[in-house]
Every structure is written in C-alpha cells, then in structure tokens.
Design a protein around this motif. Structure first.
Motif, mmCIF file in Angstrom:
data_model
loop_
_atom_site.group_PDB
_atom_site.id
_atom_site.type_symbol
_atom_site.label_atom_id
_atom_site.label_comp_id
_atom_site.label_asym_id
_atom_site.label_seq_id
_atom_site.Cartn_x
_atom_site.Cartn_y
_atom_site.Cartn_z
ATOM 1 N N ARG A 385 0.853 -1.186 0.000
ATOM 2 C CA ARG A 385 0.000 0.000 0.000
ATOM 3 C C ARG A 385 0.891 1.238 0.000
ATOM 4 O O ARG A 385 1.665 1.456 0.937
ATOM 5 C CB ARG A 385 -0.893 -0.007 1.232
ATOM 6 C CG ARG A 385 -1.955 1.081 1.248
ATOM 7 C CD ARG A 385 -2.726 1.128 2.557
ATOM 8 N NE ARG A 385 -3.258 -0.169 2.968
ATOM 9 C CZ ARG A 385 -4.004 -0.346 4.049
ATOM 10 N NH1 ARG A 385 -4.286 0.695 4.835
ATOM 11 N NH2 ARG A 385 -4.440 -1.550 4.366
ATOM 12 N N THR A 457 -17.407 -2.056 5.235
ATOM 13 C CA THR A 457 -17.053 -0.645 5.028
ATOM 14 C C THR A 457 -17.796 0.282 5.988
ATOM 15 O O THR A 457 -17.731 1.509 5.831
ATOM 16 C CB THR A 457 -17.377 -0.226 3.582
ATOM 17 O OG1 THR A 457 -18.759 -0.498 3.307
ATOM 18 C CG2 THR A 457 -16.506 -0.973 2.595
ATOM 19 N N ASP A 520 -11.786 6.203 7.099
ATOM 20 C CA ASP A 520 -10.454 5.581 7.095
ATOM 21 C C ASP A 520 -10.554 4.083 7.365
ATOM 22 O O ASP A 520 -9.852 3.273 6.745
ATOM 23 C CB ASP A 520 -9.557 6.245 8.140
ATOM 24 C CG ASP A 520 -8.977 7.564 7.651
ATOM 25 O OD1 ASP A 520 -9.044 7.805 6.433
ATOM 26 O OD2 ASP A 520 -8.466 8.344 8.476
ATOM 27 N N ARG A 521 -11.415 3.702 8.318
ATOM 28 C CA ARG A 521 -11.589 2.278 8.606
ATOM 29 C C ARG A 521 -12.198 1.556 7.410
ATOM 30 O O ARG A 521 -11.836 0.416 7.091
ATOM 31 C CB ARG A 521 -12.476 2.102 9.847
ATOM 32 C CG ARG A 521 -11.802 2.494 11.160
ATOM 33 C CD ARG A 521 -12.611 2.013 12.364
ATOM 34 N NE ARG A 521 -13.919 2.636 12.418
ATOM 35 C CZ ARG A 521 -14.184 3.773 13.042
ATOM 36 N NH1 ARG A 521 -13.196 4.432 13.656
ATOM 37 N NH2 ARG A 521 -15.397 4.280 13.058
ATOM 38 N N ASP A 524 -9.474 1.006 4.932
ATOM 39 C CA ASP A 524 -8.589 -0.092 5.367
ATOM 40 C C ASP A 524 -9.198 -1.446 5.003
ATOM 41 O O ASP A 524 -8.487 -2.372 4.573
ATOM 42 C CB ASP A 524 -8.372 -0.013 6.887
ATOM 43 C CG ASP A 524 -7.454 1.141 7.274
ATOM 44 O OD1 ASP A 524 -6.685 1.594 6.395
ATOM 45 O OD2 ASP A 524 -7.510 1.591 8.429
ATOM 46 N N LEU A 527 -8.720 -1.990 1.253
ATOM 47 C CA LEU A 527 -7.338 -2.145 0.795
ATOM 48 C C LEU A 527 -6.648 -3.390 1.351
ATOM 49 O O LEU A 527 -5.571 -3.754 0.863
ATOM 50 C CB LEU A 527 -6.529 -0.905 1.194
ATOM 51 C CG LEU A 527 -7.027 0.441 0.645
ATOM 52 C CD1 LEU A 527 -6.124 1.564 1.108
ATOM 53 C CD2 LEU A 527 -7.101 0.412 -0.868
ATOM 54 N N ALA A 528 -7.245 -4.008 2.312
ATOM 55 C CA ALA A 528 -6.593 -5.147 2.959
ATOM 56 C C ALA A 528 -6.230 -6.233 1.946
ATOM 57 O O ALA A 528 -7.085 -6.729 1.207
ATOM 58 C CB ALA A 528 -7.519 -5.724 4.036
ATOM 59 N N GLN A 541 -3.824 9.201 7.232
ATOM 60 C CA GLN A 541 -4.093 8.052 6.373
ATOM 61 C C GLN A 541 -2.804 7.590 5.705
ATOM 62 O O GLN A 541 -2.552 6.393 5.564
ATOM 63 C CB GLN A 541 -5.132 8.434 5.316
ATOM 64 C CG GLN A 541 -5.615 7.267 4.484
ATOM 65 C CD GLN A 541 -6.634 7.690 3.434
ATOM 66 O OE1 GLN A 541 -6.613 8.823 2.968
ATOM 67 N NE2 GLN A 541 -7.526 6.776 3.084
ATOM 68 N N THR A 544 -0.391 5.280 7.761
ATOM 69 C CA THR A 544 -0.689 3.856 7.943
ATOM 70 C C THR A 544 -0.283 3.005 6.740
ATOM 71 O O THR A 544 -0.379 1.782 6.804
ATOM 72 C CB THR A 544 -2.197 3.667 8.195
ATOM 73 O OG1 THR A 544 -2.921 4.107 7.039
ATOM 74 C CG2 THR A 544 -2.662 4.472 9.404
ATOM 75 N N CYS A 545 0.180 3.633 5.671
ATOM 76 C CA CYS A 545 0.561 2.897 4.463
ATOM 77 C C CYS A 545 1.959 2.298 4.609
ATOM 78 O O CYS A 545 2.762 2.729 5.434
ATOM 79 C CB CYS A 545 0.509 3.818 3.244
ATOM 80 S SG CYS A 545 -1.168 4.311 2.785
#
Length: 583
Positions: A385, A457, A520-521, A524, A527-528, A541, A544-545
């Motif tokens: 990511r 989501t 943001d959650r 995540d 994108l997981a 944001q 966390t990448c």
C-alpha cells in the motif's frame, strides 16, 4: 485540443472546436450494411411488397385513361363507369393496405438496426480510454449518445413513409410510362437530370451544413455541461457572466448554422419547382405531338399526366422531409464515427498477471502544457500500500490517473494488473436502488454478499434509515445520501469488484468531519491484502501505508516509510509537523 475532425465545408469559427471523428458517407453505408445482417431477407420481402403495392396503385391512372377513351369514342355506358369505379376502389384499398404494411415492416427493421447501433455506441463509448474522451470534450460524446440518437429515432415517422413510397413510386411510375408509350417515359427522362443535379447539389452542400449544425450543438452542450459541473467554481471565482457569455456565443453559433440549413433547403425547393414545371410541360408537349400524329389517345395522354403528377407528389413530400433526412444522416454519421474509433493497444496500459505496478520513465502533460509528470519510475510490489502526498499541483492526481489508465503518458510505459479499480473524491450515486448501485460491480452478487460489503465498510447503518433496505431508490429522485454515505457506498461497491489494484484519489477526503475515522476504517477494509495507490488528503491516512512517496513539481522527491521520512527531516517531515499542529 488535438485532432482535425470536422464537417466538410466548415471553418473553425463555424464548426467550433474539433470533436470526435465523423464517419464518411462510405463508412456510414458500410456500417449500416453490417448492422443489417439478419434483417436483409426481411428487407427484400418489404421491397417486393412495396413494389407490388405501388404497382396496384397504377390501376387508378390506367382506369381513368381507359374511361376517357371510352367517353371520347362514345362507347361508355353505366357498366363501364361502374367497372372503372370498382377497379379504382379495389386498387385504392389494396394499394393503401400494402403501402401501410410496407411502412410498418420498414419501420420495425429501422428501429431494430437503430437499437443495435445505439447499443454499440454506448458499449464502444464506455470502452474508450478516458483520456481520448477528455481530449475532445465529454459534451461531444454526450451529444452523440443523446441528441443524435434522438434525431435519428425521431426521423422515422416522417422519413420512412415518404422514402418507401417515393422510391417505389419512382420505379413503378417510370415503368408504367414506358409500358404506356415510350415517348412519355423519354420526355420525363430528359427532365430527370434537373432533379439529379438538384439532389446532388443538396447532398454535397447540405450534409456539411447539417454536420456543422450538429457540431455547434455539441460545442454548446460542452459549455453547458462544464458550467453545470463546475457550478461551485463558477460561483467561487465570480465568473458566472463569463460562462454565460460562452454559452450564449455557442448558442448563437447554433442559430447561425440552423439558418444556413434552412437557406439551403429553400434553394433546393426552388430547383425542384423548376424540375416539376419542366416535367409537366415535357409530357404535355409529347402528348400533344403523339395525339396529333395519331400515335396516342387522349386517354393515354391523361394516363401519362396522372402518372407524372402521381410521381411528383411523393417527390414533393420528400422535399418536406429532406431536411429531417439530412439531419438524421448527419447524426447517424456522428454516431457511427464513435463506433468506428479504433482502440489501439497503446491506449491501454499493459496488463500483467502480477498484481504489482511498474512505471518506467513516465512523462505526461495536458495537451501542449508543461510536464505534469516528469520521468517517473516506480515499482509497487504486490500487496503493498503506497501513499502519494504533496502540495496542491504536485501531480498526485495525475499520477493516479496514469496508473489507472485514464491518462495515457506521452513517454514511458505503465504496467498494472488487469483488474484495477479507482475511486475519486467525487463519487457518483446512480439513480436506482441500493442493490442496483452495488451490483454494478458484481452482477451475480447475492444479498448476503452485499450486506457483507456494507458491513465491512461501515455502511450497514445506512440501511437502518432506508425504508425498503436494499430496494430503496437512491440517487436522483430517490433517498438523498450524505457525502460520507455516498463515499461509504462507493467503497462497498469497490470491495465487491475484488480488484487486484485499488486506487483511491482522495476518496475519503471528509477532512475535519466527524466521519473521517469511519471512512479511514472503511478504506482499510477495502485495501486489505491488495496492491494500493492512495492519494492521501490526510497525512494520518498516509502514515498507515507501507510506503509514502512525496511529489513536487511532477517528480518523486522522497520515498520511504512514515518513520523514515519523519526522521529524515525533509519535505514530508515538514508536512507532518504542520499536520500535527493543525490537528
């Protein structure tokens, strides 16, 4: 804007900015012939029926001529009159029924072919690379898939009856004249070049005029669309008057082109009136000469005049719809111009079975402007990511567009997975139910899949306020969604695509709102386990990448993890310090 497309006989000032290509007459004919596959037998049967129906109508003219001769000879009686009357009535009924059936069959084939063309137009337009469409203007494409389709469809009630009747009447009437007395057919044939020259002149001039009119309409549509889409910008910069003038300028261009079209039609009308006068005069003179030499009868001359008058009637009707026909042909060539646009492999980024991303010395600029991306080389391993940050104008969104394939680089090569999905900050909610919006990404998804995506989501609570749950209409005319809810729905939509590469271009940019952490959650969850490129509006944001790239003036000036870049004390460290202070 590149390209040199435009109607023949128009100037840049008349036609407006160049747009998508317009098919030539030969290309249009070839495509229509291809689309007619499967309907040709029906068309042949329609043609035979039309000729027979028109032939039956000849009985009226022949019967009147026969009656005139019997009256002149003094041999007419009540039986003769009744026989002629019965023949005329029967001919009129059978001819009208056959002509009506011919028109119905022709209309069905017409709309079937138009429906196939419309589907190809939409399908091909959706497959065109976005950079190709944006180069010529979205308004042009919208005009072709709406105004032009409507023009071709609306032409059917006016054009099809006249065209079918006129075509068959000309063939049958000329045959009837030749069968009656060949000099009558020869007299009319002598005048035919007047009609041919008039029609050729109109086809040469008229098509260009109508294309210019359609092009002007496209330019007007583009101005109106841009003003509507950029409404907030227009108000913010106080340029409403400027946009109004732009729309009015293009509207007056449409008016000028429409006046040109009407002028050309009037000139055609004058030419055809000359042809009509000459036709009647020629047949009258020939009839007089033939009767004087006992080579014909008054009844024969009457029949010949009736056939010519019968022929001129449909021709005059054709005159009344010729502008509609030309407008429809111009629209048809514009529609086919989109269908025949070749999609080169070079227009699509190279795809690989690998889920990683590779950019090799990529350069990009908009039209003839300065470079927005300057010699970008980038490797994103599968599952990593990557966040892209930088000040406004650094090239972040452009980089996302190049990776997604919506922008084609002028130099360099882009390789990405075949299954790629992108969401921008401006998400769109389609008119339809919640289920309709979600299943656009996965048509075969069951309800439990949709609920799982909404739950992942954080969008499941949306259903709690919707009366009919997944079947609740949303979008235009439906239940309104907040910006945050629309973004959550878009993320659920993206999750259902199960893409290998996900690109988020500030897709959760609810900066400073109560929904920021929730979005943001949701991001995540989407994108997981996937390769991702995140254009981050909030540095929290980006932090966390797996890796962060800092852009400036179209170049990547820093790259590393959040901790590495903060410790380096460079541009990112300064941005992070400002971000922390702002929080």
């Amino acid at each position: 804007m590149n390209g040199t497309y435009g109607p023949a006989g128009t100037t840049a000032s008349d036609a407006g900015p160049p747009g998508l290509p317009v098919a030539s007459g030969r290309e249009t004919l070839r495509e229509v012939w291809r689309l007619s596959r499967g309907y040709r037998l029906r068309l042949a049967a329609t043609g035979v029926l039309g000729i027979v129906s028109t032939g039956v109508d000849l009985i009226v003219s022949v019967a009147i001529g026969y009656l005139v001769d019997r009256v002149q000879d003094g041999t007419a009686d009540l039986a003769t009159v009744l026989t002629v009357t019965a023949a005329m009535v029967l001919s009129a009924v059978l001819g009208a029924a056959g002509t009506a059936l011919t028109i119905v069959l022709a209309t069905r084939v017409y709309h079937s072919i138009l429906a196939a063309l419309r589907e190809e137009l939409v399908g091909h337009a959706m497959a065109l690379p976005q950079h190709h469409v944006e180069r010529f203007g979205t308004g042009d494409l919208i005009s072709r898939s709406s105004d032009d389709v409507t023009a071709v469809a609306d032409a059917a009630p006016a054009v099809i009856p006249v065209l079918t009747v006129t075509a068959f009447t000309i063939v049958v009437s000329l045959g009837g004249l030749a069968a009656l007395e060949w000099p009558y057919a020869a007299a009319f044939a002598v005048v035919l070049p007047v009609y041919v020259l008039a029609v050729r002149w109109y086809l040469r001039i008229g098509l260009g005029v109508y294309r210019a009119e359609r092009t002007a309409m496209s330019a007007r549509a583009q101005q109106i669309l841009e003003s509507q889409r950029g409404y907030a910008t227009v108000l913010g910069f106080g340029i409403a008057e400027q946009r109004h003038r732009a729309v009015m300028t293009n509207s007056w261009r449409v008016a000028r082109q429409s006046l040109r079209a009407r002028t050309v039609l009037s000139m055609l009308n004058a030419r055809l009136n000359v042809g009509e006068c000459l036709s009647l005069a020629a047949v009258l003179v020939v009839g007089f000469v033939l009767i004087d030499h006992n080579a014909s009868t008054v009844g024969g001359a009457t029949t010949a005049m009736l056939l010519v008058l019968r022929l001129l009637g449909p021709v005059n009707q054709l005159l009344l719809v010729i502008d509609t026909l030309q407008s429809a042909l111009a629209s048809l060539s514009r529609m086919i111009g989109v269908v025949t646009i070749p999609i080169s492999p070079a227009d699509v980024p190279a795809q690989t079975a690998n889920t990683g991303v590779r950019l090799d010395e990529v350069t990009f600029r908009y039209s003839d402007g300065p470079r927005v991306l300057d010699d970008i080389t980038l490797d994103i391993p599968p599952g990593q990511r990557v966040a892209v940050v930088g000040v406004s104008g650094a090239g972040k969104t452009t980089l996302a567009g190049v990776v997604a394939g919506t922008h084609l680089p002028q130099a360099g090569k882009v390789t990405r997975p075949g299954r790629t999905a992108m969401i921008t900050q401006e998400v769109h909610v389609f008119a339809g139910t919640v289920r309709d919006n979600l299943t656009l990404a996965a048509p075969g998804a069951a309800d439990h899949d949709l609920h799982a995506a909404l739950e992942a989501t954080g969008a499941a609570p949306i259903l709690d306020v919707l009366r009919d749950g997944l079947d609740t209409p949303i979008g235009v005319g439906g239940h309104p969604l907040t910006d945050a809810q629309a973004q959550q729905l878009a993320l659920a939509h993206l999750l259902l695509t199960d893409a290998d590469l996900v690109i988020l271009d500030e897709a959760t940019a609810e900066a400073g709102s109560a929904h920021a952490a929730q979005l943001d959650r949701a991001a995540d969850a989407v994108l997981a386990g996937r390769t991702a490129v995140v254009v981050a509006h909030r540095l929290s944001q980006a932090a966390t990448c797996d890796r962060i790239m800092v852009m400036e003036h179209g170049r990547i000036i820093e790259t590393g993890t959040h901790g590495e870049l903060v410790d380096a004390g460079g541009v990112y460290a300064g941005l992070w310090t400002a971000w922390e202070a702002g929080r």
